[in-house]
Motif scaffolding. Sequence first.
Motif, mmCIF file in Angstrom:
data_model
loop_
_atom_site.group_PDB
_atom_site.id
_atom_site.type_symbol
_atom_site.label_atom_id
_atom_site.label_comp_id
_atom_site.label_asym_id
_atom_site.label_seq_id
_atom_site.Cartn_x
_atom_site.Cartn_y
_atom_site.Cartn_z
ATOM 1 N N ALA A 55 0.829 -1.212 0.000
ATOM 2 C CA ALA A 55 0.000 0.000 0.000
ATOM 3 C C ALA A 55 0.860 1.258 0.000
ATOM 4 O O ALA A 55 0.394 2.337 0.302
ATOM 5 C CB ALA A 55 -0.917 0.003 1.224
ATOM 6 N N GLY A 56 2.151 1.094 -0.340
ATOM 7 C CA GLY A 56 3.054 2.226 -0.268
ATOM 8 C C GLY A 56 2.971 3.178 -1.432
ATOM 9 O O GLY A 56 3.416 4.314 -1.331
ATOM 10 N N HIS A 57 2.421 2.729 -2.544
ATOM 11 C CA HIS A 57 2.356 3.598 -3.714
ATOM 12 C C HIS A 57 1.135 4.506 -3.641
ATOM 13 O O HIS A 57 0.070 4.106 -3.166
ATOM 14 C CB HIS A 57 2.326 2.755 -4.983
ATOM 15 C CG HIS A 57 3.681 2.189 -5.318
ATOM 16 N ND1 HIS A 57 4.110 2.001 -6.606
ATOM 17 C CD2 HIS A 57 4.715 1.807 -4.533
ATOM 18 C CE1 HIS A 57 5.342 1.510 -6.592
ATOM 19 N NE2 HIS A 57 5.719 1.383 -5.345
ATOM 20 N N ALA A 58 1.316 5.717 -4.128
ATOM 21 C CA ALA A 58 0.263 6.723 -3.973
ATOM 22 C C ALA A 58 -0.985 6.371 -4.773
ATOM 23 O O ALA A 58 -2.102 6.484 -4.280
ATOM 24 C CB ALA A 58 0.799 8.093 -4.391
ATOM 25 N N ILE A 59 -0.809 5.950 -6.039
ATOM 26 C CA ILE A 59 -1.947 5.653 -6.915
ATOM 27 C C ILE A 59 -1.735 4.288 -7.546
ATOM 28 O O ILE A 59 -0.662 3.999 -8.089
ATOM 29 C CB ILE A 59 -2.099 6.718 -8.023
ATOM 30 C CG1 ILE A 59 -2.346 8.099 -7.399
ATOM 31 C CG2 ILE A 59 -3.230 6.360 -8.972
ATOM 32 C CD1 ILE A 59 -2.334 9.223 -8.415
ATOM 33 N N LEU A 60 -2.742 3.448 -7.464
ATOM 34 C CA LEU A 60 -2.675 2.109 -8.030
ATOM 35 C C LEU A 60 -4.019 1.804 -8.686
ATOM 36 O O LEU A 60 -5.017 1.618 -7.996
ATOM 37 C CB LEU A 60 -2.366 1.088 -6.932
ATOM 38 C CG LEU A 60 -1.704 -0.224 -7.373
ATOM 39 C CD1 LEU A 60 -0.305 0.039 -7.908
ATOM 40 C CD2 LEU A 60 -1.632 -1.187 -6.189
ATOM 41 N N CYS A 61 -4.060 1.803 -10.020
ATOM 42 C CA CYS A 61 -5.302 1.511 -10.752
ATOM 43 C C CYS A 61 -5.296 0.048 -11.171
ATOM 44 O O CYS A 61 -4.347 -0.410 -11.820
ATOM 45 C CB CYS A 61 -5.418 2.404 -11.984
ATOM 46 S SG CYS A 61 -5.480 4.163 -11.618
ATOM 47 N N ASP A 62 -6.339 -0.664 -10.813
ATOM 48 C CA ASP A 62 -6.424 -2.095 -11.070
ATOM 49 C C ASP A 62 -7.644 -2.392 -11.946
ATOM 50 O O ASP A 62 -8.765 -2.439 -11.455
ATOM 51 C CB ASP A 62 -6.515 -2.858 -9.741
ATOM 52 C CG ASP A 62 -6.511 -4.364 -9.931
ATOM 53 O OD1 ASP A 62 -6.286 -4.827 -11.063
ATOM 54 O OD2 ASP A 62 -6.740 -5.092 -8.943
ATOM 55 N N ASN A 63 -7.397 -2.540 -13.243
ATOM 56 C CA ASN A 63 -8.444 -2.896 -14.210
ATOM 57 C C ASN A 63 -9.630 -1.928 -14.127
ATOM 58 O O ASN A 63 -10.790 -2.325 -14.099
ATOM 59 C CB ASN A 63 -8.918 -4.339 -13.981
ATOM 60 C CG ASN A 63 -9.652 -4.890 -15.187
ATOM 61 O OD1 ASN A 63 -9.498 -4.415 -16.306
ATOM 62 N ND2 ASN A 63 -10.480 -5.897 -14.965
ATOM 63 N N GLY A 83 -13.702 -2.762 -11.773
ATOM 64 C CA GLY A 83 -12.341 -2.493 -11.346
ATOM 65 C C GLY A 83 -12.315 -1.474 -10.223
ATOM 66 O O GLY A 83 -13.361 -1.048 -9.712
ATOM 67 N N THR A 84 -11.124 -1.089 -9.823
ATOM 68 C CA THR A 84 -11.007 -0.116 -8.742
ATOM 69 C C THR A 84 -9.652 0.565 -8.821
ATOM 70 O O THR A 84 -8.837 0.275 -9.689
ATOM 71 C CB THR A 84 -11.167 -0.797 -7.363
ATOM 72 O OG1 THR A 84 -11.252 0.220 -6.347
ATOM 73 C CG2 THR A 84 -9.999 -1.710 -7.051
ATOM 74 N N ALA A 85 -9.419 1.476 -7.895
ATOM 75 C CA ALA A 85 -8.129 2.151 -7.770
ATOM 76 C C ALA A 85 -7.877 2.425 -6.297
ATOM 77 O O ALA A 85 -8.819 2.643 -5.525
ATOM 78 C CB ALA A 85 -8.108 3.450 -8.573
ATOM 79 N N LEU A 86 -6.624 2.386 -5.920
ATOM 80 C CA LEU A 86 -6.221 2.656 -4.545
ATOM 81 C C LEU A 86 -5.438 3.959 -4.501
ATOM 82 O O LEU A 86 -4.521 4.168 -5.310
ATOM 83 C CB LEU A 86 -5.364 1.515 -3.999
ATOM 84 C CG LEU A 86 -5.970 0.111 -4.047
ATOM 85 C CD1 LEU A 86 -4.966 -0.907 -3.540
ATOM 86 C CD2 LEU A 86 -7.249 0.048 -3.239
ATOM 87 N N VAL A 87 -5.812 4.826 -3.586
ATOM 88 C CA VAL A 87 -5.110 6.084 -3.359
ATOM 89 C C VAL A 87 -4.612 6.070 -1.925
ATOM 90 O O VAL A 87 -5.402 6.063 -0.982
ATOM 91 C CB VAL A 87 -6.023 7.301 -3.602
ATOM 92 C CG1 VAL A 87 -5.273 8.588 -3.310
ATOM 93 C CG2 VAL A 87 -6.547 7.304 -5.027
#
Length: 552
Positions: free
Chosen positions: A226-234, A290-294
């Motif tokens: 979870a260290g990366h600022a933006i992670l877009c997954d599909n 899909g989703t994205a993590l911020v």
Amino acid sequence: MVRTYWLISYAYFLTISVLYVASLVIFGSVIGLKYFRLNTYSIQFVFYFIYLNLQIALSFLVSSIFSKVKTVTVVAYIIVYGSGLLGSFLFQKMLETQSFPEEWIVALELYPGFSLYRGLYEFSQYASRGSGMKWQDISDSGMGEVLCIMSIEWFLALIIAFYIDQVFSSGKHPFFFLNPSKKSSSIPSKPTVQRMDSKKVSIDMGKIDVSQEREKVQQLRNEGSAGHAILCDNLKKVYPGRDGNPPKMAVRGLYLDVPSGECFGMLGPNGAGKTSFISMMTGLLKPSSGTALVQGLDICKDMNKVYTSMGVCPQHDLLWETLTGREHLLFYGRLKNFKGSALTHAVEESLKSVSLFDGGVGDKPAGNYSGGMKRRLSVAISLIGNPKVVYLDEPSTGLDPASRKNLWDVIQRAKQNTAIILTTHSMEEAEFLCDRLGIFVDGALQCIGNSKELKSRYGGSYVFTMTTSSEHEEDVERLVSTVSPNAKKVYHLAGTQKFELPKNEVRIAEVFRAVEKAKSNFTVFAWGLADTTLEDVFIKVAKSAQAFISLS
């Protein structure tokens, strides 16, 4: 933050409404109206206070249902005037008809407009008798049931409005309230494996860099990083078809990883899906799948928490015309929990950074700003409070060269501890600001890499241009073929020809010698030899992708 906005808005409208009604009662009493003087003031206060809260709660509910201000305005006028007319010509006659069933009266009072009319009717009846309504008269009149109905509807309207806002605006599950204590895990869940047809696989295999980005994202999800600022997954967005048109896929399964301290540039033609992507990341649109993590938070579940660490400069300026630039920054600075001297310092530094401090410009209403000044203010708003993630949607649009360069310096300084996603049509801006670039066409990334990598991968050639008279065009072609046998003509118009020369078979010195020799045989008006630019890469990738899409 959404709850804070609700609370502030509710308190504001309630204060305005209470002051208005209080002024009405005081003025009516001063001029001697029996309606106000004879009825007990405490009963009037309770009745008006409950109805005002009900009215505000219903306004919140209506604003959650409708998305267009014009539609709400028309509906509100119809409701207000319709209620008044029905109350005067229909409901009053029912109240005065002794044979009309009391149960039907109570049922009609479930409509808030008739509840208000019933309360006002009871006040007027008791005032006309000369005694006025006292607390002991509540049970004998219809006021008791009116107060109960309005109180219940007040709370129900607030609950329903909050539920609709959470489900449709914040993107929560329809039954989110069944598990209210569940907190977002710091370790994201493993992505679901989705079936991809052979056509999609063949397309992705041709984009090695895009495939590598997808594999990196899947690995980070599997490892629970979870260290990366933006992670877009599909991440996908599909607009439903209308008027016989098929559904429009704006974003086609985007995989993207942007760490803190990186500025990622998203290039693409108009309508490619860049703004739809940013709208999903900022909570304006809900992803279709899909989703994205911020910062490790899921935008589909924890958008309210994401807002606290996010800054946005939208494509179109969203400013209050009557507020000054300083007041805008003070407002947004308070939302980022800045207070006192820290807030004042942050606002002044923001105004100075975007050249809105000198000459008192920051203290002028935003409505008097030029387009470029509004753009600079929007960028300053997005960067105040040192957000962890910033989205800049074409930030330098409408700026003069000096202001643009100054703005680039501001963004360069801001990205040290921030992840920035920037969309732009300026190749110069992309090369200056962005650590990595992605060319986005028809909702999908076609390539990812830094400027040098993209030029090397898609532009492994020199561009040779020569302008002569029309009768010497064949001489130019023979000249080019002697220098580079595999040269490719890419442009031809009125004596001006442009060729792509593969770098692996061309020596620049030989090109210069060949041109000098040619000048002695025929007239050369102009010529040039240039390396491939990022703009050339962009045009080549965009055209190739669009041609492939049209064929498929």
